[in-house]
Design a protein around this motif. Structure first.
Motif, PDB file in Angstrom:
ATOM      1  N   PRO A 275      12.667  64.553  46.983  1.00  0.00           N
ATOM      2  CA  PRO A 275      11.615  64.895  46.025  1.00  0.00           C
ATOM      3  C   PRO A 275      10.316  64.126  46.278  1.00  0.00           C
ATOM      4  N   PHE A 276       9.211  64.709  45.818  1.00  0.00           N
ATOM      5  CA  PHE A 276       7.916  64.039  45.816  1.00  0.00           C
ATOM      6  C   PHE A 276       7.778  63.357  44.462  1.00  0.00           C
ATOM      7  N   GLN A 277       7.437  62.057  44.461  1.00  0.00           N
ATOM      8  CA  GLN A 277       7.457  61.302  43.205  1.00  0.00           C
ATOM      9  C   GLN A 277       6.260  60.360  43.128  1.00  0.00           C
ATOM     10  N   ILE A 278       5.583  60.342  41.964  1.00  0.00           N
ATOM     11  CA  ILE A 278       4.521  59.371  41.708  1.00  0.00           C
ATOM     12  C   ILE A 278       4.769  58.715  40.355  1.00  0.00           C
ATOM     13  N   ALA A 279       4.244  57.508  40.192  1.00  0.00           N
ATOM     14  CA  ALA A 279       4.387  56.773  38.935  1.00  0.00           C
ATOM     15  C   ALA A 279       3.297  57.187  37.958  1.00  0.00           C
ATOM     16  N   LEU A 280       3.655  57.253  36.673  1.00  0.00           N
ATOM     17  CA  LEU A 280       2.712  57.534  35.592  1.00  0.00           C
ATOM     18  C   LEU A 280       2.556  56.277  34.748  1.00  0.00           C
ATOM     19  N   ASN A 281       1.321  55.844  34.554  1.00  0.00           N
ATOM     20  CA  ASN A 281       1.034  54.670  33.725  1.00  0.00           C
ATOM     21  C   ASN A 281       0.069  55.074  32.620  1.00  0.00           C
ATOM     22  N   GLY A 282       0.452  54.847  31.381  1.00  0.00           N
ATOM     23  CA  GLY A 282      -0.395  55.210  30.253  1.00  0.00           C
ATOM     24  C   GLY A 282      -0.644  54.027  29.342  1.00  0.00           C
ATOM     25  N   THR A 283      -1.856  53.957  28.797  1.00  0.00           N
ATOM     26  CA  THR A 283      -2.206  52.899  27.851  1.00  0.00           C
ATOM     27  C   THR A 283      -2.692  53.534  26.559  1.00  0.00           C
ATOM     28  N   GLY A 284      -1.993  53.236  25.484  1.00  0.00           N
ATOM     29  CA  GLY A 284      -2.447  53.662  24.168  1.00  0.00           C
ATOM     30  C   GLY A 284      -3.306  52.573  23.562  1.00  0.00           C
ATOM     31  N   THR A 285      -4.469  52.924  23.069  1.00  0.00           N
ATOM     32  CA  THR A 285      -5.401  51.936  22.513  1.00  0.00           C
ATOM     33  C   THR A 285      -5.570  52.166  21.016  1.00  0.00           C
ATOM     34  N   SER A 286      -6.139  51.153  20.360  1.00  0.00           N
ATOM     35  CA  SER A 286      -6.333  51.252  18.910  1.00  0.00           C
ATOM     36  C   SER A 286      -7.578  52.042  18.560  1.00  0.00           C
ATOM     37  N   GLY A 287      -8.396  52.341  19.535  1.00  0.00           N
ATOM     38  CA  GLY A 287      -9.615  53.107  19.294  1.00  0.00           C
ATOM     39  C   GLY A 287     -10.167  53.606  20.613  1.00  0.00           C
ATOM     40  N   PRO A 288     -11.281  54.324  20.602  1.00  0.00           N
ATOM     41  CA  PRO A 288     -11.873  54.832  21.842  1.00  0.00           C
ATOM     42  C   PRO A 288     -12.246  53.688  22.788  1.00  0.00           C
ATOM     43  N   VAL A 289     -11.945  53.847  24.076  1.00  0.00           N
ATOM     44  CA  VAL A 289     -12.287  52.838  25.086  1.00  0.00           C
ATOM     45  C   VAL A 289     -12.800  53.531  26.344  1.00  0.00           C
ATOM     46  N   PRO A 290     -13.695  52.881  27.089  1.00  0.00           N
ATOM     47  CA  PRO A 290     -14.120  53.425  28.385  1.00  0.00           C
ATOM     48  C   PRO A 290     -13.083  53.114  29.458  1.00  0.00           C
ATOM     49  N   ASN A 291     -13.132  53.855  30.549  1.00  0.00           N
ATOM     50  CA  ASN A 291     -12.217  53.613  31.668  1.00  0.00           C
ATOM     51  C   ASN A 291     -12.951  53.967  32.959  1.00  0.00           C
ATOM     52  N   ILE A 292     -13.251  52.961  33.781  1.00  0.00           N
ATOM     53  CA  ILE A 292     -14.059  53.178  34.980  1.00  0.00           C
ATOM     54  C   ILE A 292     -13.209  53.684  36.137  1.00  0.00           C
ATOM     55  N   LYS A 293     -13.767  54.616  36.927  1.00  0.00           N
ATOM     56  CA  LYS A 293     -13.167  55.097  38.169  1.00  0.00           C
ATOM     57  C   LYS A 293     -14.240  55.010  39.253  1.00  0.00           C
ATOM     58  N   VAL A 294     -13.914  54.350  40.357  1.00  0.00           N
ATOM     59  CA  VAL A 294     -14.860  54.165  41.460  1.00  0.00           C
ATOM     60  C   VAL A 294     -14.274  54.827  42.702  1.00  0.00           C
ATOM     61  N   SER A 295     -15.033  55.695  43.363  1.00  0.00           N
ATOM     62  CA  SER A 295     -14.504  56.408  44.533  1.00  0.00           C
ATOM     63  C   SER A 295     -15.595  56.633  45.572  1.00  0.00           C
ATOM     64  N   TYR A 296     -15.161  56.818  46.824  1.00  0.00           N
ATOM     65  CA  TYR A 296     -16.071  57.115  47.933  1.00  0.00           C
ATOM     66  C   TYR A 296     -15.277  57.834  49.011  1.00  0.00           C
ATOM     67  N   VAL A 297     -15.966  58.506  49.933  1.00  0.00           N
ATOM     68  CA  VAL A 297     -15.309  59.188  51.045  1.00  0.00           C
ATOM     69  C   VAL A 297     -15.179  58.193  52.192  1.00  0.00           C
TER      70      VAL A 297
END
Length: 510
Positions: A275-297
């Motif tokens: 099988p093809f398998q990846i891990a799932l990680n989730g964070t529940g917060t007490s209110g709205p929060v930002p989450n940065i993603k940085v990417s490049y080619v």
């Protein structure tokens, strides 16, 4: 007695540069005398056919400098080794320079090749040396690299050989999974979620079949400790995916409290590695929060997630000092549910050669949810040699409300550009025997009258064998600017004829 090349004083010189093309131009004076030159550099070396060194695969004829060695098509998942042979075809000994790396690997896909070095840097007449070239493709398609050998070969001191090989998929179905532009690796990659308790976040994945036979998805599932906090949509179409086809599937995260959750996403199929398998990680917060993603080619033309961790790199390759590379763009995305805040100068450079690189600052310093901005990086070497630096991006609250930092290690080489100068053969017999030949002299920035003038560099092109002395020389220039070039012949009867008419070459980057 003064030996002169036919019509050498009347030669007219011209230069043509067409954007993105390297073009050979011949200009003749009266009576048929002529000289031509070729501007080369980067990953497309000039074609020269009179080098004493030849390089090729063991058991096959060697190729002269400027040629392309095509290694055919190979499976993308394989590791392929080739025994390469360097042959000295001249009657004189040749010494390779650049210890300990006598063979230099470069080109746009050099990260997918590696090599060993010859055991000796001296090749006597007709002698050979071997080294091993290894190809380990990371992606599909045509991969290109270059092999460079610097030596005292009088015909071509800078040997350049292009390498081309095509990475093809294995026979049968072959699954590939991606999130946006990011390719995910089974057993290695993670898919991250973050949202307020009582709300949901959905991420869409794409399943590709990069094999040459139908891929059949038999089951998709979420397993693990917190599997109840994640849910799957149905596939966007049939469970059978033809070669080159794709399907989408979505995963929704629904935290019930402010806590961290983990699970696994599994795909069962007729792929041999299922099988093809990846891990799932989730964070529940007490209110709205930002989450940065940085990417490049990256250098393999794959969008790389550089949000966290180390080992994120980019190589600008070889750039001529005085010129600048093309800029690469880095994307900053707020995938969270609250505004992301960047400091006034979020992008900084550090490291040994930080002054050789430059960055822009992102135009937006506050990113609302699902919005993005970019910054760019450029390489502008001031001199020759390898250069390294690190670019770092900081945010005030990008890590789910906490400060974040992302880094990319940069590298580049202050390189050179080659100009092949060619002229007509001399008819004077003393030029075309032992002690005879030609001399090419050049100076940057201004004209000159004698080879002993300040700033003038001269190189001899002696007769070695055959009916004529060599009628070409590959000159390596190590910075941008205007160079003035002159040519003369010489023999044992005379130290040199008068210089030819002067011509100029404008060396530009990269």
């Amino acid at each position: 007695m003064t030996i002169k090349l036919p019509n050498l004083q009347n030669i007219r010189f011209c230069f043509l540069f067409v954007l993105f093309l390297l073009t050979l131009v011949t200009c003749d004076g009266g009576g048929g005398g002529g000289l031509k030159f070729f501007l080369g550099g980067g990953s497309t070396p000039p074609t020269v056919t009179n080098s004493s060194l030849k390089v090729g695969r063991q058991g096959y004829a060697g190729l002269p400098t400027g040629r392309t060695l095509k290694l055919g098509s190979l499976y993308a998942s394989s590791v392929n080794q080739y025994t390469m042979v360097i042959t000295n075809t001249s009657s004189e000994s040749i010494t390779l320079s650049g210890a300990p790396n006598y063979v230099i690997l470069g080109g746009s896909h050099s990260d997918q090749f590696s090599l060993t070095q010859p055991t000796s840097n001296v090749l006597s007449a007709s002698a050979t040396q071997t080294f091993t070239l290894t190809f380990s493709p990371k992606t599909l398609g045509v991969k290109k690299a270059t092999l460079k050998i610097v030596s005292d070969d009088p015909l071509s001191s800078n040997f350049l050989l292009n390498i081309e090989v095509t990475a093809t998929p294995l026979p049968g179905p072959d699954i590939n999974l991606s999130y946006g532009d990011n390719s995910l690796t089974s057993g290695v990659s993670n898919l991250n979620f973050a949202t307020s308790s009582g709300t949901t976040q959905t991420n869409q994945l794409t399943i590709y079949n990069i094999g040459d036979q139908d891929l059949t998805i038999s089951n998709t599932s979420i397993t693990g400790t917190d599997s109840s906090k994640f849910s799957l949509s149905a596939l966007s179409g049939s469970s059978t995916i033809v070669s080159g086809g794709s399907r989408t599937i979505s995963i929704t995260f629904a935290p019930t409290s402010s806590a961290s959750y983990s699970a696994s996403f599994n795909i069962q199929s007729n792929d041999s590695s299922s099988p093809f398998q990846i891990a799932l990680n989730g964070t529940g917060t007490s209110g709205p929060v930002p989450n940065i993603k940085v990417s490049y080619v990256n250098n393999s033309s794959i969008t790389e997630d550089a949000t966290t961790g180390t080992g994120h790199t980019f190589s600008f390759g070889s750039i001529l000092p005085g010129a600048s590379s093309s800029s690469i763009s880095v994307t900053i995305l707020n995938s969270g549910t609250a505004n992301l805040t960047l400091p006034s100068t979020p992008v900084t450079l550090s490291g040994t050669n930080q002054s050789e690189f430059s960055v822009t600052q992102p135009p937006l310093l506050t990113l609302s949810p699902n919005s993005s901005t970019t910054f760019t990086i450029k390489f502008s070497p001031s001199n020759n040699g390898s250069k390294t630096a690190k670019v770092t991006l900081a945010s005030s609250n990008g890590d789910l409300g906490s400060a974040s930092s992302s880094a990319i290690d940069l590298s580049g080489v202050g390189g050179s550009k080659d100009v092949l100068i060619q002229w007509n053969n001399a008819k004077e017999k003393d030029v075309n025997k032992s002690g005879g030949g030609f001399k090419v002299c050049y100076k940057k920035g201004s004209t000159f009258t004698a080879e002993g003038d300040s700033g003038v560099t001269c190189t001899n092109v002696p007769w070695t064998s055959g009916s004529y002395a060599p009628n070409s020389k590959l000159i390596t220039f190590t910075s941008t600017g205007t160079y003035y070039v002159k040519l003369k012949s010489y023999s044992t009867l005379n130290t040199g004829s008068a210089f030819s008419s002067q011509f100029s070459i404008n060396i530009t980057g990269p």
